[in-house]
Design a protein around this motif. Structure first.
Motif, short mmCIF file in Angstrom:
data_model
loop_
_atom_site.label_atom_id
_atom_site.label_comp_id
_atom_site.label_asym_id
_atom_site.label_seq_id
_atom_site.Cartn_x
_atom_site.Cartn_y
_atom_site.Cartn_z
N TYR A 330 27.01 -7.39 24.80
CA TYR A 330 27.34 -5.98 25.05
C TYR A 330 26.17 -5.10 24.65
CZ TYR A 330 31.94 -7.95 25.69
OH TYR A 330 33.00 -8.71 26.13
N LEU A 338 29.25 1.92 23.92
CA LEU A 338 29.03 0.88 24.91
C LEU A 338 28.34 1.44 26.16
CD1 LEU A 338 29.58 -2.12 25.60
CD2 LEU A 338 31.80 -1.39 26.51
N LEU A 364 32.10 -0.48 33.55
CA LEU A 364 32.79 -1.29 32.54
C LEU A 364 34.30 -1.10 32.55
CD1 LEU A 364 30.30 -0.61 29.63
CD2 LEU A 364 30.48 -2.68 30.98
N LYS A 365 34.99 -2.19 32.26
CA LYS A 365 36.42 -2.15 32.04
C LYS A 365 36.66 -2.31 30.54
CE LYS A 365 36.53 -2.14 36.44
NZ LYS A 365 36.61 -0.82 37.12
N THR A 366 37.32 -1.32 29.96
CA THR A 366 37.55 -1.33 28.52
C THR A 366 39.01 -0.98 28.22
OG1 THR A 366 36.99 1.01 28.24
CG2 THR A 366 35.18 -0.58 28.09
N ILE A 388 37.32 -8.62 27.00
CA ILE A 388 37.29 -7.20 27.36
C ILE A 388 36.97 -6.38 26.10
CG2 ILE A 388 39.78 -6.79 26.99
CD1 ILE A 388 39.65 -5.03 29.57
N PRO A 389 36.08 -5.38 26.20
CA PRO A 389 35.71 -4.59 25.03
C PRO A 389 36.85 -3.67 24.59
CG PRO A 389 34.06 -4.40 26.79
CD PRO A 389 35.27 -5.02 27.39
N LEU A 391 37.54 -0.13 22.43
CA LEU A 391 36.89 1.07 21.90
C LEU A 391 37.81 1.76 20.90
CD1 LEU A 391 35.45 2.58 25.22
CD2 LEU A 391 34.46 0.82 23.72
N MET A 397 32.42 0.94 20.12
CA MET A 397 32.95 -0.40 20.34
C MET A 397 33.41 -1.00 19.03
SD MET A 397 31.42 -3.49 22.61
CE MET A 397 32.25 -5.07 22.69
N ILE A 400 36.34 -7.15 20.64
CA ILE A 400 36.68 -7.68 21.96
C ILE A 400 38.02 -8.42 21.87
CG2 ILE A 400 34.31 -7.90 22.80
CD1 ILE A 400 34.44 -10.89 22.09
#
Length: 423
Positions: A330, A338, A364-366, A388-389, A391, A397, A400
């Motif tokens: 990342y 991120l 990005l998918k978060t 997946i990250p 937040l 961040m 995960i």
């Protein structure tokens, strides 16, 4: 020289009369004393019972040893020293026969029905253990009858023996008879197999298993146990050992384990851990259990956007040994926000002088720390993500969530034993 004729089973020897040089009865064989050997465990003494009580003869005194005759070089039974049970002595009948052992080749716990002995370098050694029905019949004196019945039915009673090189005894004092092959293979067992073994044996024998593996493997094994059993085991372990094992676990797994413990015990173990690790685990424990914060692992690969591929790979090699999950790297700015993500595959196949910012995916998918499992599952399945990250409230961040963690929530019984396939 001692004369040993063929391979022998302990069941065929117990209760046999021993004689002296004059052919006089000097007692009945009731057990054999074992000590570690260079290749196999070896018999150091035999234990006899006669009118005086328990007596012993050293292996050097035995001139003939087979199913028919056990001969000891001496004139009278009174020449045999009375036996007193010394600390550390290991007896085949008392300590091995009918006891549970680990078959490290088959990764399972089995019970010893008989023990095969044989000659090696003019010594009497343990060659294997019989864990099958034939061994049980032999012990009861019904082996020939069993073969007759099996012959009538046109069947065979299969042999089921395990070479001693693949045997790990579970009693603390007998474990020293384990050979190097068994000890090394025990260390290589998958944590899920070790967990299966631990769940099948008495709590008093678990320390023997833990003594054969390192703390990191012990941590993986601990996490594989059913929560109720795991809690009981931690209560049995010393606090120092338990905290050492927890320190070797991924923070999210350690948090899960501690969350199942009584609050007082959890805080005691946290207090024994390194301050930074304890703080990281404590923060994870404060999130709602069924949320992204509760699922997430706070350890992940991070790199800077201005790095080259060469620099990034150098960074990955440096930190990867301490990180449980290395699917993606990342890209973070100086405030841990991120900016993008790069797969490990992209790092490996892209020219070394390429700058990370030119390669990274920035669409990005978060999820947020309070995101619910359904949202995480939807995003991971829709976009085929392995992780997946997550937040925090300020957009930094925090960690995960990996695919095995979210699947375990929805398919706990299916996934629990397979979670380490991804690591």
């Amino acid at each position: 020289m001692n004369v040993i004729i063929g391979e022998l089973f302990i069941s065929s020897l117990l209760g046999k009369n021993a004689i002296n040089d004059l052919g006089q009865d000097i007692g009945k064989l009731i057990d054999l004393v074992m000590v570690p050997g260079e290749t196999f465990p070896i018999v150091s003494h035999i234990i006899l019972k006669n009118r005086r009580g328990l007596c012993s003869a050293s292996w050097e005194q035995i001139s003939l040893f087979n199913r028919a005759v056990i001969s000891v070089s001496m004139e009278t039974a009174d020449s045999l020293p009375l036996h007193t049970d010394a600390d550390g002595e290991i007896f085949i009948k008392r300590d091995i026969l009918d006891k549970q052992i680990v078959d490290v080749d088959g990764a399972k716990v089995v019970r010893v029905n008989d023990v095969k002995l044989g000659r090696f370098n003019d010594l009497l050694c343990i060659f294997s253990v019989d864990i099958g029905f034939r061994g049980l019949l032999r012990r009861l004196g019904y082996e020939r009858f069993g073969d007759s019945i099996a012959g009538i039915l046109k069947q065979q009673i299969p042999d089921n023996e395990i070479s001693w090189q693949f045997v790990q005894p579970l009693e603390m004092h007998t474990s020293r008879l384990a050979l190097t092959v068994a000890r090394d293979q025990m260390k290589e067992l998958h944590p899920a197999d070790l967990a299966d073994i631990i769940e099948q044996i008495p709590v008093t024998n678990i320390q023997t298993v833990l003594n054969t593996i390192d703390s990191e493997t012990a941590g993986d094994t601990l996490y594989e146990l059913e929560p109720e059993f795991r809690t009981k085991l931690i209560e049995q372990l010393g606090s120092e050992q338990a905290s050492d094992i927890l320190e070797e676990m991924a923070p999210d797994e350690a948090a899960d384990v501690l969350a199942d413990l009584p609050e007082e015990k959890a805080q005691e173990l946290l207090g024994l851990m390194e301050a930074d690790e304890a703080e990281e685990i404590q923060e994870l424990m404060e999130h709602e259990e069924d949320s992204a914060g509760g699922f997430m692992n706070s350890e992940f690969l991070s790199i800077a956007g201005d790095m080259t591929i060469e620099d990034a790979l150098r960074q990955v090699r440096l930190v990867a040994p301490d990180i449980d999950t290395v699917y993606y790297a990342y890209v973070l700015d100086d405030e841990d926000r991120l900016e993008g993500v790069v797969s490990l595959k992209d790092l490996l196949v892209t020219p070394a002088n390429t700058v990370i910012s030119e390669l990274m995916e920035d669409n990005l998918k978060t999820v947020q720390v309070n995101s619910e499992p359904e949202e995480i599952y939807h995003l991971m399945t829709k976009y085929n993500l392995l992780a997946i990250p997550v937040l925090d409230e300020e957009g930094r961040m925090a960690g995960i969530v990996t695919v095995d963690d979210i699947l375990q929530h929805f398919l706990p019984h299916l996934v629990r034993r397979k979670r380490h396939m991804y690591h």
